[in-house]
Write a protein that holds these residues in place. Structure first.
Motif, PDB file in Angstrom:
ATOM      1  N   GLY A  53    -126.837 -49.143 155.631  1.00 27.56           N
ATOM      2  CA  GLY A  53    -126.465 -48.378 156.815  1.00 27.56           C
ATOM      3  C   GLY A  53    -125.825 -49.260 157.877  1.00 27.56           C
TER       4      GLY A  53
ATOM      5  N   GLU B  76    -124.125 -45.530 157.239  1.00 29.83           N
ATOM      6  CA  GLU B  76    -125.220 -44.686 156.761  1.00 29.83           C
ATOM      7  C   GLU B  76    -124.851 -43.207 156.740  1.00 29.83           C
TER       8      GLU B  76
ATOM      9  N   MET C 206    -122.555 -42.390 151.447  1.00 27.86           N
ATOM     10  CA  MET C 206    -123.988 -42.624 151.604  1.00 27.86           C
ATOM     11  C   MET C 206    -124.771 -41.319 151.682  1.00 27.86           C
TER      12      MET C 206
END
Length: 247
Positions: free
Chosen positions: A20, A39, A44
Motif C-alpha cells: 500500500g 493500496e 490492489m
C-alpha cells in the motif's frame, strides 16, 4: 502439520499492507516499481477482493478478480502468488507453479513471496527445492515470523527423511516461540521415532498445556506410554482417543 491456507491468508495480508502507498501512478510499470502499487488502486482492490472470495471458497470469482488485478498490473507479485494458491487449491498445479514462478521473478527478494513458493514446492513433494526458498526467506532479517519458516523447513526435511536437521529447525522455532503447537507436535513425532520416550512425553505434556490433544497426538502419546511401561497413562490417552472418536 503443514502450513495451511490460513497461513497463506496471513502472508497475503502482510503483503497487502506492504504494497500500500499513496499518490497517482501511470499505466506503464517497470520491474523496479511494479510492487509499489497504491493500496486503493484497481490492481490492489481486485487482489483484496480475490483473497476475500478465496476465503469463502468461491474459487471462480476469486480467479476472476485476481486475473483482473493482473490485467491492471501484469508484474504484481502478490497477485501472482494469490492466484497461484487459488489454482493449487483447485488442483491446477501447472497453472499454480507458473504463477508462483512469476511471483518470485517479479519480487525475488520478498520473503513472503519466497515463503509461499517454498510451501507450494514442499506440498508438491519437492522438499529440497522448497528449502532453498525458505532459506532465502530466513536470510531477510526483517521477516517478522522466522519461526514459521523454521517449522516449514523442518516439515520438508522430515519428508526428505532428514530427521536430524528437521529436529534442529523445530528447536530453533521453539526458541523463538516456545508455545508453537506445530513445532511441539513435530518434536513429539521426532522424539518418538527416535525411541526417546522421555523427550516425547515432555513435548506431549507441553502440548497438553496449550491445546486439546487431537487424534494424532493421542495415538502417539498412547504408544509412548505403552512402550515406557506406564499402563495407567497409556490407558488414559486411549480413553481420550475413544471419547474423541465417538464425538
Amino acid at each position: 502439520m503443514k502450513p495451511c491456507r490460513t497461513w497463506l491468508m496471513m502472508c497475503w495480508c502482510l503483503l497487502l499492507v506492504a504494497c500500500g502507498s499513496t499518490g497517482n501512478r501511470t499505466k506503464q510499470f517497470k520491474d523496479s516499481d511494479s510492487q509499489s502499487e497504491p493500496e486503493n488502486s484497481p490492481a490492489m482492490l481486485n487482489v483484496k477482493m480475490g483473497v476475500a472470495y478465496f476465503e469463502r471458497n468461491d474459487y471462480d470469482t476469486a480467479l476472476e478478480k485476481l486475473k483482473r488485478a493482473l490485467e491492471h498490473n501484469p508484474k504484481l507479485a502478490i497477485a501472482h502468488s494469490a492466484i497461484a494458491t487459488v489454482y493449487a487449491s483447485m488442483n491446477a498445479q501447472i497453472d499454480a507453479e507458473r504463477h508462483y514462478e512469476l511471483s518470485v521473478r517479479y519480487a525475488p527478494n520478498d520473503p513472503t513471496i519466497l515463503n509461499n513458493y517454498g510451501t507450494f514446492l514442499c506440498q508438491q513433494g519437492k522438499p529440497l527445492e522448497a528449502i532453498k526458498y525458505y532459506q532465502q526467506t530466513l536470510a531477510n532479517p526483517f521477516y517478522k515470523t522466522p519461526e514459521t519458516v523454521h517449522e516449514n523447513i523442518g516439515v520438508c526435511l522430515m519428508k526428505a527423511d532428514d530427521y536430524v536437521q528437521a529436529e534442529d529447525h523445530f528447536r530453533q522455532a521453539l526458541a523463538l516461540n516456545p508455545n508453537s503447537t506445530i513445532s511441539l507436535y513435530n518434536m513429539v513425532i521426532v522424539s518418538a521415532g527416535k525411541g526417546e520416550g522421555m523427550k516425547a512425553r515432555a513435548f506431549i505434556q507441553r502440548l497438553e498445556g496449550l491445546t486439546v490433544l487431537d487424534e494424532r497426538v493421542l495415538k502417539v502419546a498412547y504408544q509412548v506410554e505403552k512402550k515406557m511401561g506406564n499402563e495407567r497413562a497409556a490407558q488414559s490417552y486411549l480413553a481420550q482417543l475413544r471419547k474423541l472418536k465417538k464425538s
